[in-house]
Motif scaffolding. Sequence first.
Motif, short mmCIF file in Angstrom:
data_model
loop_
_atom_site.label_atom_id
_atom_site.label_comp_id
_atom_site.label_asym_id
_atom_site.label_seq_id
_atom_site.Cartn_x
_atom_site.Cartn_y
_atom_site.Cartn_z
N ASN A 1 89.46 43.25 65.39
CA ASN A 1 90.87 43.52 65.63
C ASN A 1 91.56 42.22 66.02
O ASN A 1 90.95 41.37 66.67
CB ASN A 1 91.05 44.53 66.76
N ILE A 2 92.82 42.09 65.62
CA ILE A 2 93.60 40.92 65.97
C ILE A 2 94.78 41.36 66.83
O ILE A 2 95.48 42.32 66.49
CB ILE A 2 94.12 40.20 64.70
N ILE A 3 94.97 40.64 67.94
CA ILE A 3 96.09 40.92 68.84
C ILE A 3 96.95 39.65 68.86
O ILE A 3 96.44 38.57 69.17
CB ILE A 3 95.57 41.24 70.25
N SER A 4 98.21 39.78 68.50
CA SER A 4 99.11 38.63 68.39
C SER A 4 100.23 38.73 69.40
O SER A 4 100.62 39.83 69.81
CB SER A 4 99.70 38.54 66.99
N GLY A 5 100.78 37.59 69.78
CA GLY A 5 101.90 37.56 70.70
C GLY A 5 102.50 36.17 70.77
O GLY A 5 102.05 35.24 70.11
N THR B 1 89.58 34.32 81.94
CA THR B 1 89.14 33.20 81.11
C THR B 1 90.23 32.80 80.12
O THR B 1 90.54 31.60 79.96
CB THR B 1 87.85 33.56 80.35
N SER B 2 90.85 33.77 79.48
CA SER B 2 91.90 33.49 78.50
C SER B 2 93.10 32.82 79.16
O SER B 2 93.66 31.87 78.60
CB SER B 2 92.37 34.79 77.83
N GLN B 3 93.50 33.28 80.33
CA GLN B 3 94.63 32.68 81.01
C GLN B 3 94.37 31.21 81.32
O GLN B 3 95.23 30.36 81.09
CB GLN B 3 94.97 33.43 82.29
N ASN C 1 91.26 37.39 68.83
CA ASN C 1 90.37 38.15 67.95
C ASN C 1 89.39 38.93 68.82
O ASN C 1 88.66 38.34 69.61
CB ASN C 1 89.62 37.21 67.02
N LEU C 2 89.39 40.22 68.65
CA LEU C 2 88.47 41.09 69.38
C LEU C 2 87.47 41.67 68.39
O LEU C 2 87.87 42.33 67.42
CB LEU C 2 89.23 42.22 70.08
N GLU C 3 86.22 41.41 68.64
CA GLU C 3 85.18 41.92 67.75
C GLU C 3 84.19 42.75 68.55
O GLU C 3 83.70 42.32 69.59
CB GLU C 3 84.45 40.75 67.08
N ILE C 4 83.93 43.95 68.08
CA ILE C 4 82.89 44.79 68.66
C ILE C 4 81.71 44.67 67.70
O ILE C 4 81.63 45.36 66.68
CB ILE C 4 83.35 46.25 68.81
#
Length: 68
Positions: free
Chosen positions: A59-63, A20-22, A49-52
């Motif tokens: 959590n934030i994942i950057s790139g 989905t993200s791609q 942004n990853l939320e449980i």
Amino acid sequence: MNEDNLNMEIRRFLKKVGITSQRIIEKEIQKGYQAGLIKLNDEIDLQMNLEIKTLSQKNIISGKIKID
């Protein structure tokens, strides 16, 4: 806890997120490129942004993606 089952469930979720993200990233970059907002050799900053929710964890994942 069944570690094998947990691993499979996580992988199933990540596959859905990845596909989905791609699609979203490709579509939005193409739109930006066509609109002249993005050009060759630009770097696109991304943030996921990853939320449980059950555990109230965020959590934030950057790139970056370089456009060639």
